[in-house]
Design a protein around this motif. Structure first.
Motif, PDB file in Angstrom:
ATOM      1  N   GLY A  89       4.095 -10.165 -15.490  1.00 42.42           N
ATOM      2  CA  GLY A  89       2.786 -10.798 -15.551  1.00 42.42           C
ATOM      3  C   GLY A  89       2.286 -11.243 -14.195  1.00 42.42           C
ATOM      4  O   GLY A  89       1.089 -11.114 -13.889  1.00 42.42           O
ATOM      5  N   MET A  90       3.188 -11.753 -13.367  1.00 41.22           N
ATOM      6  CA  MET A  90       2.774 -12.180 -12.029  1.00 41.22           C
ATOM      7  C   MET A  90       2.368 -10.981 -11.166  1.00 41.22           C
ATOM      8  O   MET A  90       1.469 -11.088 -10.322  1.00 41.22           O
ATOM      9  N   PRO A 101      -6.345 -18.264 -13.139  1.00 43.37           N
ATOM     10  CA  PRO A 101      -6.526 -19.597 -12.562  1.00 43.37           C
ATOM     11  C   PRO A 101      -5.246 -20.067 -11.875  1.00 43.37           C
ATOM     12  O   PRO A 101      -4.133 -19.694 -12.264  1.00 43.37           O
ATOM     13  N   VAL A 102      -5.395 -20.912 -10.876  1.00 42.26           N
ATOM     14  CA  VAL A 102      -4.247 -21.337 -10.072  1.00 42.26           C
ATOM     15  C   VAL A 102      -3.207 -22.058 -10.913  1.00 42.26           C
ATOM     16  O   VAL A 102      -1.997 -21.912 -10.692  1.00 42.26           O
ATOM     17  N   VAL A 103      -3.637 -22.819 -11.917  1.00 43.79           N
ATOM     18  CA  VAL A 103      -2.669 -23.554 -12.730  1.00 43.79           C
ATOM     19  C   VAL A 103      -1.824 -22.587 -13.554  1.00 43.79           C
ATOM     20  O   VAL A 103      -0.622 -22.830 -13.771  1.00 43.79           O
ATOM     21  N   GLU A 104      -2.400 -21.485 -14.016  1.00 45.36           N
ATOM     22  CA  GLU A 104      -1.617 -20.498 -14.762  1.00 45.36           C
ATOM     23  C   GLU A 104      -0.615 -19.801 -13.847  1.00 45.36           C
ATOM     24  O   GLU A 104       0.524 -19.527 -14.240  1.00 45.36           O
ATOM     25  N   GLN A 105      -1.026 -19.504 -12.618  1.00 45.79           N
ATOM     26  CA  GLN A 105      -0.093 -18.936 -11.659  1.00 45.79           C
ATOM     27  C   GLN A 105       1.081 -19.882 -11.422  1.00 45.79           C
ATOM     28  O   GLN A 105       2.244 -19.465 -11.385  1.00 45.79           O
ATOM     29  N   ALA A 106       0.766 -21.165 -11.275  1.00 45.65           N
ATOM     30  CA  ALA A 106       1.813 -22.156 -11.019  1.00 45.65           C
ATOM     31  C   ALA A 106       2.761 -22.281 -12.214  1.00 45.65           C
ATOM     32  O   ALA A 106       3.975 -22.414 -12.049  1.00 45.65           O
ATOM     33  N   MET A 107       2.221 -22.222 -13.428  1.00 45.16           N
ATOM     34  CA  MET A 107       3.073 -22.300 -14.616  1.00 45.16           C
ATOM     35  C   MET A 107       4.018 -21.100 -14.686  1.00 45.16           C
ATOM     36  O   MET A 107       5.201 -21.246 -15.007  1.00 45.16           O
ATOM     37  N   ALA A 108       3.489 -19.914 -14.391  1.00 49.69           N
ATOM     38  CA  ALA A 108       4.334 -18.723 -14.409  1.00 49.69           C
ATOM     39  C   ALA A 108       5.432 -18.824 -13.349  1.00 49.69           C
ATOM     40  O   ALA A 108       6.593 -18.485 -13.614  1.00 49.69           O
ATOM     41  N   LEU A 109       5.099 -19.290 -12.166  1.00 45.82           N
ATOM     42  CA  LEU A 109       6.098 -19.441 -11.101  1.00 45.82           C
ATOM     43  C   LEU A 109       7.139 -20.490 -11.478  1.00 45.82           C
ATOM     44  O   LEU A 109       8.333 -20.306 -11.219  1.00 45.82           O
ATOM     45  N   ALA A 110       6.690 -21.572 -12.101  1.00 44.70           N
ATOM     46  CA  ALA A 110       7.639 -22.602 -12.536  1.00 44.70           C
ATOM     47  C   ALA A 110       8.606 -22.039 -13.563  1.00 44.70           C
ATOM     48  O   ALA A 110       9.812 -22.300 -13.522  1.00 44.70           O
ATOM     49  N   TRP A 123       9.940 -17.325  -5.509  1.00 46.97           N
ATOM     50  CA  TRP A 123       9.017 -17.969  -6.440  1.00 46.97           C
ATOM     51  C   TRP A 123       8.626 -19.353  -5.927  1.00 46.97           C
ATOM     52  O   TRP A 123       7.472 -19.768  -6.061  1.00 46.97           O
ATOM     53  N   GLY A 124       9.589 -20.071  -5.353  1.00 52.32           N
ATOM     54  CA  GLY A 124       9.311 -21.412  -4.858  1.00 52.32           C
ATOM     55  C   GLY A 124       8.295 -21.422  -3.736  1.00 52.32           C
ATOM     56  O   GLY A 124       7.399 -22.286  -3.693  1.00 52.32           O
ATOM     57  N   ALA A 125       8.394 -20.485  -2.821  1.00 56.60           N
ATOM     58  CA  ALA A 125       7.447 -20.417  -1.705  1.00 56.60           C
ATOM     59  C   ALA A 125       6.036 -20.136  -2.209  1.00 56.60           C
ATOM     60  O   ALA A 125       5.053 -20.699  -1.697  1.00 56.60           O
ATOM     61  N   ARG A 126       5.935 -19.293  -3.224  1.00 57.48           N
ATOM     62  CA  ARG A 126       4.612 -18.999  -3.784  1.00 57.48           C
ATOM     63  C   ARG A 126       4.043 -20.217  -4.499  1.00 57.48           C
ATOM     64  O   ARG A 126       2.828 -20.482  -4.433  1.00 57.48           O
ATOM     65  N   LEU A 127       4.903 -20.964  -5.189  1.00 54.69           N
ATOM     66  CA  LEU A 127       4.439 -22.189  -5.833  1.00 54.69           C
ATOM     67  C   LEU A 127       3.995 -23.209  -4.794  1.00 54.69           C
ATOM     68  O   LEU A 127       2.962 -23.871  -4.941  1.00 54.69           O
ATOM     69  N   GLN A 128       4.763 -23.330  -3.735  1.00 60.16           N
ATOM     70  CA  GLN A 128       4.463 -24.300  -2.682  1.00 60.16           C
ATOM     71  C   GLN A 128       3.133 -23.996  -1.998  1.00 60.16           C
ATOM     72  O   GLN A 128       2.460 -24.899  -1.502  1.00 60.16           O
ATOM     73  N   ALA A 129       2.743 -22.729  -1.983  1.00 61.19           N
ATOM     74  CA  ALA A 129       1.514 -22.335  -1.297  1.00 61.19           C
ATOM     75  C   ALA A 129       0.258 -22.600  -2.119  1.00 61.19           C
ATOM     76  O   ALA A 129      -0.853 -22.529  -1.585  1.00 61.19           O
ATOM     77  N   TRP A 179       9.934 -27.462  -4.484  1.00 59.09           N
ATOM     78  CA  TRP A 179       8.882 -26.483  -4.253  1.00 59.09           C
ATOM     79  C   TRP A 179       7.499 -27.020  -4.587  1.00 59.09           C
ATOM     80  O   TRP A 179       6.521 -26.257  -4.542  1.00 59.09           O
ATOM     81  N   TRP A 180       7.386 -28.285  -4.919  1.00 58.40           N
ATOM     82  CA  TRP A 180       6.063 -28.807  -5.294  1.00 58.40           C
ATOM     83  C   TRP A 180       5.125 -28.772  -4.097  1.00 58.40           C
ATOM     84  O   TRP A 180       5.475 -29.240  -3.008  1.00 58.40           O
ATOM     85  N   PRO A 181       3.923 -28.247  -4.292  1.00 61.30           N
ATOM     86  CA  PRO A 181       2.908 -28.364  -3.218  1.00 61.30           C
ATOM     87  C   PRO A 181       2.396 -29.796  -3.148  1.00 61.30           C
ATOM     88  O   PRO A 181       2.491 -30.559  -4.100  1.00 61.30           O
ATOM     89  N   ASP A 182       1.909 -30.176  -1.992  1.00 64.11           N
ATOM     90  CA  ASP A 182       1.323 -31.508  -1.848  1.00 64.11           C
ATOM     91  C   ASP A 182       0.022 -31.574  -2.627  1.00 64.11           C
ATOM     92  O   ASP A 182      -0.843 -30.686  -2.485  1.00 64.11           O
ATOM     93  N   PRO A 183      -0.154 -32.588  -3.489  1.00 66.29           N
ATOM     94  CA  PRO A 183      -1.418 -32.695  -4.238  1.00 66.29           C
ATOM     95  C   PRO A 183      -2.586 -32.943  -3.296  1.00 66.29           C
ATOM     96  O   PRO A 183      -2.454 -33.679  -2.329  1.00 66.29           O
ATOM     97  N   ARG A 184      -3.686 -32.332  -3.580  1.00 69.69           N
ATOM     98  CA  ARG A 184      -4.853 -32.490  -2.691  1.00 69.69           C
ATOM     99  C   ARG A 184      -5.657 -33.711  -3.111  1.00 69.69           C
ATOM    100  O   ARG A 184      -5.572 -34.200  -4.214  1.00 69.69           O
TER     101      ARG A 184
END
Length: 249
Positions: free
Chosen positions: A178-179, A187-196, A214-220, A244-249
């Motif tokens: 799927g990825m 949407p970015v949140v769906e990408q993040a859920m799949a990576l998680a 996967w972690g680097a992609r989530l972090q980005a 791997w959490w990205p910094d919240p904006r």
């Protein structure tokens, strides 16, 4: 005059009789989880009986060529009112007895995501005991909900594979594919859920070499705090995501 002894009464009790190719390991495991041994016989043939809360598990002789590692021994369903409390009780017992939750090999227990309606324990003899909440949805679309499309449908399909079919490998393949095919327009949140999901499954499936990818992609990705919460709820153990959490904006 007709008495109760003259007619069938709707108060039967069924008790699963499971194959037991590994009796000593099976005894040790269920004792470690807090089950009482109601009956123990190893010779001239195996017969074991365990009790916990209000249900029983019984074990009998296994075919000589039955290999527990193939997990084809058998299994049973345990229908309960609130499944989360059972997973919590067995998690505590495993940590107390083994120092960790057993998630790989035999024996093991499947992960439990908040809001899930079932989980499984695979015993040392290769039997699968599935704990199911009684009000679990009856209509489960095993290919992902037809009301969804794109990566959202992939996420739903992976959830079903992981939580209902207990097939981590199939869930991993679904998310990986799927990825590759659906992420670009998602949407970015769906990408993040799949990576998680991929990070958690890769950890469970001894594919840890792919976790940094996967972690680097989530972090980005750029996620709001609300989106981050939504992503954490998709997995059973959000601690896998902490590095791997990205910094919240």
């Amino acid at each position: 005059m007709t008495t109760n002894q003259d007619r069938v009464q709707p108060n039967e009790t069924t008790v699963p009789l499971l194959h037991c190719p590994a009796p000593e390991e099976t005894l040790a495991f269920w004792r470690a989880l807090g089950f009482a041994v109601a009956f123990e016989q190893l010779r001239p043939y195996v017969y074991l009986a365990f009790t916990w809360s209000g249900f029983q598990l019984h074990y009998g002789p296994a075919p000589k060529d039955l290999d527990p590692a193939k997990e084809q021994s058998g299994g049973c369903l345990v229908m309960v009112d609130a499944v989360a409390s059972y997973h919590a009780a067995f998690t505590e017992a495993m940590r107390r007895s083994y120092g960790k939750v057993l998630v790989k090999g035999l024996p093991r227990m499947t992960r439990f995501r908040a809001g899930s309606s079932r989980f499984s324990i695979v015993d040392p003899s290769g039997n699968t005991i599935v704990f199911i909440q009684r009000d679990e949805p009856k209509d489960v679309e095993y290919g992902g909900s037809k009301e969804l499309d794109g990566l959202a449908r992939v996420l739903d399909n992976a959830r079903i594979l992981r939580e209902f079919k207990m097939d981590d490998r199939a869930a991993y393949r679904a998310l990986d594919s799927g990825m590759r095919r659906r992420a670009e327009d998602a949407p970015v949140v769906e990408q993040a859920m799949a990576l998680a999901g991929l990070i958690e499954l890769a950890t469970a499936l001894d594919k840890a070499d792919r976790v940094p990818e996967w972690g680097a992609r989530l972090q980005a990705l750029s996620l709001t705090p609300e989106q981050r919460t939504q992503v954490a709820q998709y997995v059973a153990d959000p601690t896998h995501l902490e590095p791997w959490w990205p910094d919240p904006r």
